[in-house]
Design a protein around this motif. Structure first.
Motif, PDB file in Angstrom:
ATOM      1  N   TRP A 155       0.760  -1.259  -0.114  1.00  0.00           N
ATOM      2  CA  TRP A 155      -0.182  -0.130  -0.070  1.00  0.00           C
ATOM      3  C   TRP A 155       0.924   1.305   0.084  1.00  0.00           C
ATOM      4  O   TRP A 155       0.374   2.349   0.564  1.00  0.00           O
ATOM      5  CB  TRP A 155      -0.909   0.039   1.167  1.00  0.00           C
ATOM      6  CG  TRP A 155      -1.899  -1.142   1.177  1.00  0.00           C
ATOM      7  CD1 TRP A 155      -3.169  -1.308   0.689  1.00  0.00           C
ATOM      8  CD2 TRP A 155      -1.727  -2.440   2.023  1.00  0.00           C
ATOM      9  NE1 TRP A 155      -3.568  -2.525   1.058  1.00  0.00           N
ATOM     10  CE2 TRP A 155      -2.879  -3.276   1.781  1.00  0.00           C
ATOM     11  CE3 TRP A 155      -0.516  -3.080   2.680  1.00  0.00           C
ATOM     12  CZ2 TRP A 155      -2.748  -4.544   2.158  1.00  0.00           C
ATOM     13  CZ3 TRP A 155      -0.752  -4.352   3.355  1.00  0.00           C
ATOM     14  CH2 TRP A 155      -1.909  -4.955   2.882  1.00  0.00           C
ATOM     15  N   ARG A 156       2.129   1.262  -0.494  1.00  0.00           N
ATOM     16  CA  ARG A 156       3.017   2.454  -0.286  1.00  0.00           C
ATOM     17  C   ARG A 156       2.712   3.738  -1.038  1.00  0.00           C
ATOM     18  O   ARG A 156       2.677   4.600  -0.541  1.00  0.00           O
ATOM     19  CB  ARG A 156       4.413   1.762  -0.720  1.00  0.00           C
ATOM     20  CG  ARG A 156       4.591   1.397  -2.437  1.00  0.00           C
ATOM     21  CD  ARG A 156       5.720   1.080  -2.828  1.00  0.00           C
ATOM     22  NE  ARG A 156       5.761   1.062  -4.265  1.00  0.00           N
ATOM     23  CZ  ARG A 156       6.277   2.223  -5.098  1.00  0.00           C
ATOM     24  NH1 ARG A 156       6.630   3.270  -4.628  1.00  0.00           N
ATOM     25  NH2 ARG A 156       6.315   1.927  -6.442  1.00  0.00           N
ATOM     26  N   ARG A 157       1.911   3.473  -2.227  1.00  0.00           N
ATOM     27  CA  ARG A 157       1.444   4.634  -2.800  1.00  0.00           C
ATOM     28  C   ARG A 157       0.290   5.337  -2.511  1.00  0.00           C
ATOM     29  O   ARG A 157      -0.417   6.441  -2.623  1.00  0.00           O
ATOM     30  CB  ARG A 157       1.504   4.292  -4.401  1.00  0.00           C
ATOM     31  CG  ARG A 157       2.798   4.498  -5.145  1.00  0.00           C
ATOM     32  CD  ARG A 157       2.575   4.435  -6.703  1.00  0.00           C
ATOM     33  NE  ARG A 157       2.620   3.135  -7.007  1.00  0.00           N
ATOM     34  CZ  ARG A 157       2.349   2.647  -8.400  1.00  0.00           C
ATOM     35  NH1 ARG A 157       2.617   3.677  -9.149  1.00  0.00           N
ATOM     36  NH2 ARG A 157       2.333   1.539  -8.560  1.00  0.00           N
ATOM     37  N   ARG A 158      -0.607   4.360  -1.881  1.00  0.00           N
ATOM     38  CA  ARG A 158      -2.019   5.058  -1.196  1.00  0.00           C
ATOM     39  C   ARG A 158      -1.587   5.405   0.008  1.00  0.00           C
ATOM     40  O   ARG A 158      -2.291   6.564   0.511  1.00  0.00           O
ATOM     41  CB  ARG A 158      -2.716   3.597  -0.870  1.00  0.00           C
ATOM     42  CG  ARG A 158      -3.330   3.114  -2.088  1.00  0.00           C
ATOM     43  CD  ARG A 158      -4.419   2.023  -1.759  1.00  0.00           C
ATOM     44  NE  ARG A 158      -4.792   1.371  -3.015  1.00  0.00           N
ATOM     45  CZ  ARG A 158      -5.864   0.430  -2.928  1.00  0.00           C
ATOM     46  NH1 ARG A 158      -6.526   0.115  -1.779  1.00  0.00           N
ATOM     47  NH2 ARG A 158      -6.414  -0.193  -4.159  1.00  0.00           N
ATOM     48  N   ARG A 159      -0.726   5.085   1.000  1.00  0.00           N
ATOM     49  CA  ARG A 159      -0.547   5.645   2.506  1.00  0.00           C
ATOM     50  C   ARG A 159       1.138   5.524   2.454  1.00  0.00           C
ATOM     51  O   ARG A 159       1.540   4.592   3.453  1.00  0.00           O
ATOM     52  CB  ARG A 159      -1.360   4.784   3.334  1.00  0.00           C
ATOM     53  CG  ARG A 159      -2.744   4.733   3.424  1.00  0.00           C
ATOM     54  CD  ARG A 159      -3.437   6.168   3.724  1.00  0.00           C
ATOM     55  NE  ARG A 159      -4.704   6.102   3.904  1.00  0.00           N
ATOM     56  CZ  ARG A 159      -5.530   6.196   3.026  1.00  0.00           C
ATOM     57  NH1 ARG A 159      -4.873   6.611   1.815  1.00  0.00           N
ATOM     58  NH2 ARG A 159      -6.953   6.242   2.996  1.00  0.00           N
ATOM     59  N   SER A 205       2.202   6.291   6.433  1.00  0.00           N
ATOM     60  CA  SER A 205       1.485   5.127   7.202  1.00  0.00           C
ATOM     61  C   SER A 205       2.636   3.969   6.783  1.00  0.00           C
ATOM     62  O   SER A 205       3.187   3.094   7.949  1.00  0.00           O
ATOM     63  CB  SER A 205       0.262   4.676   7.041  1.00  0.00           C
ATOM     64  OG  SER A 205      -0.351   5.980   7.189  1.00  0.00           O
ATOM     65  N   THR A 259       6.537  11.080  -3.376  1.00  0.00           N
ATOM     66  CA  THR A 259       5.169  11.499  -3.397  1.00  0.00           C
ATOM     67  C   THR A 259       4.978  12.822  -3.043  1.00  0.00           C
ATOM     68  O   THR A 259       3.692  13.616  -2.813  1.00  0.00           O
ATOM     69  CB  THR A 259       4.077  10.427  -2.923  1.00  0.00           C
ATOM     70  OG1 THR A 259       4.673  10.071  -1.412  1.00  0.00           O
ATOM     71  CG2 THR A 259       4.031   9.210  -3.544  1.00  0.00           C
TER      72      THR A 259
END
Length: 414
Positions: free
Chosen positions: A67-71, A74, A110
């Protein structure tokens, strides 16, 4: 197709990055980082080989990368929460590095920049605390780890800035393309409007004169068939033929101008206004023409020197005003055409006395929907930066008055 005959080059649009596609790409990258971490854990001598707890911590370091590009923030925090005890237990220190690099790079790429700087400081604090607890504080090793962290963050920031720069260039190019398309559409609309005005002015004037003259011929034929005035009929038909020839010639000149890309074709001017006056008089109107330096009747009127575009606009305005006077007021109407120069402008006035007494052969005024004559005259005036008013005579009497003020410049509308 471009003018040089080459086919336009178009790029196929890239497939949209759907959430499912992003998740699949990040899962594959996380799997690659995990495989590389396992390989380093099995081969690297720096630290001991992970046990069950070590493998679990290593998996916890890699799993959040899905989920690195979503969060991104986090994911980095979750990665550090697993990587810190992994290093503290002195497992193979190189195993979590691929996942750490990927997490740090994602945070930097990002953006924003402030977050990247805060993450860099926080990560350095974690590294310092971990290495202080795992063994002797060796300055060179600390410097090496710090350098790699800063290098990864700098790389991510550089890529982010490059992407933003490329995106800005693409956006400007798309905006410029839209502007070019809008400008081309505007020019096409203006050209269509100009062609409509030219054809309306030409055809309306000629058809009106032909209608009046044929009405006169029909009246002569019906008035006294036993004593037919051959000379009057012949004169009316000759006038119709002359009008047709003039219309054909002017239509040809108009088409030549429209076909000529350089715009070098002939333009009507103020010097041709006496011809309009004579045509209106041949249709039965009584026209007086007064320009600066006029020496008498319309044929002898002297006209001022004005720029070609202003002269063409003035000619078309007078032509349409005379056409409307003959069409709506009928033969016998009195019309005054005046022009003078004042304050750097050409002031035109065309005034008629109203509808003439109806008689045999007098055409009825056009009814039904409003025509294009007055809007066309206003557009002619605006095309050279001028103004035009049209309406009943201001003195309250019968008739109609058209007044135009045209600047003596070629600058066009302001």
């Amino acid at each position: 197709m471009p003018d040089d005959g080459r086919m336009p080059v178009t790029r196929a649009p890239s497939a949209p990055r759907t959430p499912r596609r992003v998740l699949a790409e990040d899962s594959a990258l996380a799997l690659a980082a995990g495989a590389l971490g396992v390989l380093l854990a099995l081969t690297e001598a720096d630290g001991r080989r992970p046990g069950v707890l070590g493998w679990a911590l290593l998996a916890a370091c890699v799993l959040p990368l899905v989920w690195r590009r979503r969060r991104p923030l986090s994911v980095l925090l979750a990665h550090l929460a697993a990587a810190a005890p992994f290093h503290a237990l002195d497992y193979s220190h190189g195993a979590p590095v691929p996942a750490s690099v990927l997490a740090l790079y994602t945070v930097a790429v990002t953006g924003p920049r402030v977050r990247t700087l805060l993450v860099a400081g926080g990560t350095l604090l974690v590294v310092v605390s971990v290495w202080t607890r795992t063994g002797p504080a060796e300055g060179l090793e600390m410097l090496r780890v710090t350098g790699w962290i800063l290098a990864v963050l700098a790389l991510g920031e550089a890529v982010r800035m490059h992407r933003a720069y490329v995106g800005a260039i693409r956006e400007r190019a798309e905006r410029a393309e839209r502007t070019r398309e809008e400008e081309a559409a505007r020019r096409v609309a203006e050209e269509r409007l100009r062609i409509a005005r030219d054809l309306h002015d030409l055809l309306a004037h000629s058809i009106t004169l032909i209608g009046v003259r044929t009405s006169v011929a029909a009246h002569v034929l019906r008035a006294d068939p036993e004593r037919l005035d051959h000379a009057a009929v012949a004169e009316a038909l000759d006038a119709v033929a002359d009008t047709c020839r003039e219309a054909r010639g002017e239509l040809r000149r108009t088409l030549e101008v429209l076909r000529d890309r350089e715009g070098t074709g002939p333009l009507p001017s103020l010097s041709s206004i006496p011809d309009l006056v004579r045509s209106a008089e041949a249709a039965g109107a009584r026209v007086g023409c007064a320009f600066p330096g006029a020496g008498g009747g319309p044929a002898e009127a002297e006209v001022p020197e004005v720029p070609p575009a202003v002269g063409a606009a003035a000619y078309r305005i007078v032509q349409e005003a005379l056409t409307n006077a003959v069409r709506h007021a009928g033969p016998g109407v009195r019309v005054t055409v005046g022009g003078r120069i004042a304050d750097g402008r050409l002031l035109l006035t065309v005034r008629d006395t109203g509808r003439a007494a109806a008689g045999p052969g007098t055409p009825e005024p056009a009814g039904g929907r409003p025509g294009f004559g007055i809007p066309g005259m206003r557009e002619r005036a605006r095309s050279v930066g001028g103004t035009l008013t049209a309406g009943p005579s201001p003195d309250g009497g019968a008739g109609f008055t058209v007044t135009a003020a045209l600047p003596l410049t070629d600058g066009g509308p302001e």
